[in-house]
Scaffold this motif. Structure first.
Motif, PDB file in Angstrom:
ATOM      1  N   GLU A  86      34.991-104.641  34.842  1.00 41.02           N
ATOM      2  CA  GLU A  86      35.957-104.417  35.918  1.00 41.02           C
ATOM      3  C   GLU A  86      35.551-105.091  37.219  1.00 41.02           C
ATOM      4  O   GLU A  86      36.380-105.730  37.883  1.00 41.02           O
ATOM      5  N   GLU A  87      34.293-104.972  37.590  1.00 41.04           N
ATOM      6  CA  GLU A  87      33.858-105.526  38.871  1.00 41.04           C
ATOM      7  C   GLU A  87      34.023-107.039  38.910  1.00 41.04           C
ATOM      8  O   GLU A  87      34.473-107.604  39.916  1.00 41.04           O
ATOM      9  N   ARG A 116      41.976-101.899  45.759  1.00 46.10           N
ATOM     10  CA  ARG A 116      41.392-101.020  44.755  1.00 46.10           C
ATOM     11  C   ARG A 116      40.885-101.833  43.573  1.00 46.10           C
ATOM     12  O   ARG A 116      41.618-102.600  42.955  1.00 46.10           O
ATOM     13  N   ARG A 117      39.619-101.635  43.243  1.00 42.08           N
ATOM     14  CA  ARG A 117      38.974-102.488  42.243  1.00 42.08           C
ATOM     15  C   ARG A 117      39.655-102.425  40.878  1.00 42.08           C
ATOM     16  O   ARG A 117      39.868-103.464  40.237  1.00 42.08           O
ATOM     17  N   ALA A 118      40.019-101.233  40.425  1.00 42.57           N
ATOM     18  CA  ALA A 118      40.618-101.099  39.096  1.00 42.57           C
ATOM     19  C   ALA A 118      41.946-101.851  39.016  1.00 42.57           C
ATOM     20  O   ALA A 118      42.242-102.506  38.008  1.00 42.57           O
ATOM     21  N   ASP A 122      42.805-105.253  36.709  1.00 42.16           N
ATOM     22  CA  ASP A 122      43.932-105.294  35.771  1.00 42.16           C
ATOM     23  C   ASP A 122      44.857-106.465  36.065  1.00 42.16           C
ATOM     24  O   ASP A 122      45.349-107.137  35.147  1.00 42.16           O
TER      25      ASP A 122
END
Length: 236
Positions: A86-87, A116-118, A122
């Motif tokens: 994810e990062e 927001r990282r998530a 995506d």
């Protein structure tokens, strides 16, 4: 294509792919919160994100296979996990500038979803899928190469904990687990420095410093491995 802001054309240039169907890129940028009516998940980036996850994995796996011809399966798997986590994907989204182009509902927009990282991770995968569907595997490979190559060649963090590598190295030579010994603690309470030695029978100890005992142990293990010429990233 009509009906879209010119800034998507600028985004295409940043991504490195000119879309035949710019609606595909718009879909990759659409969060579920921005979709009204029935079937919001189908009309957001979620299906593209599913596909992009697999396209990205395929392209990066091929890149790793070609770049590290001496690496074994386990190392290739660790490298792959590092590159598609994810990062890493969120960092790519930031490099592409996707956050500014996200289509969000009012609530998400006000809650800081653009950073927001998530969500960014995506959307990066959704964009890879959009390129794949619009231009094929070669086009998707080109975009992944453009944004993931530098990360592949210079991982942002160690692929393996040096303490684990040293323990496996010792075990392979019939030695007991490495012993870590506190040597010294210096500095003020708010900024201490620890010196730790790592020892194995029949071999000289290695010492290193760190701002915590754990950090000093890792540094000592790294120093030991470096001195013994142990290669921890085969093919690197």
């Amino acid at each position: 294509m009509s009906g879209h802001a010119p800034d998507l054309t600028a985004l295409e240039a940043r991504i490195g792919h000119r879309f035949a169907d710019q609606d595909m890129l718009a879909l990759a940028l659409t969060h579920i919160s921005a979709v009204k009516g029935a079937g919001p998940r189908v009309r957001s980036y979620q299906r593209l994100e599913f596909l992009g996850d697999h396209v990205l994995g395929s392209v990066v796996s091929h890149m790793l296979y070609a770049t590290f011809p001496n690496a074994e399966e386990g190392e290739l798997s660790r490298r792959l996990a590092e590159l598609v986590r994810e990062e890493a994907c969120a960092e790519v989204a930031q490099d592409m500038g996707l956050g500014d182009h996200l289509r969000l509902g009012p609530g998400e927009s006000q809650s800081g979803a653009r950073q927001r990282r998530a969500i960014l991770a995506d959307v990066a995968e959704a964009v890879v899928a959009a390129v794949y569907l619009d231009g094929g595997y070669t086009a998707a490979s080109g975009v992944v190469e453009r944004f993931w190559r530098s990360r592949l060649e210079a991982p942002r963090r160690p692929l393996r904990d040096p303490k684990t590598v040293l323990q496996e190295w010792a075990q392979g030579r019939g030695l007991p687990p490495p012993a870590y010994r506190d040597v010294a603690r210096t500095g003020p309470d708010h900024a201490p420095s620890f010196r730790v030695a790592v020892e194995l029978p029949g071999l000289a100890a290695a010492e290193a410093d760190g701002n915590s005992k754990q950090a000093a142990q890792k540094a000592a293990a790294s120093a030991f491995l470096a001195r013994e010429g142990v290669v921890t990233e085969s093919g690197a």
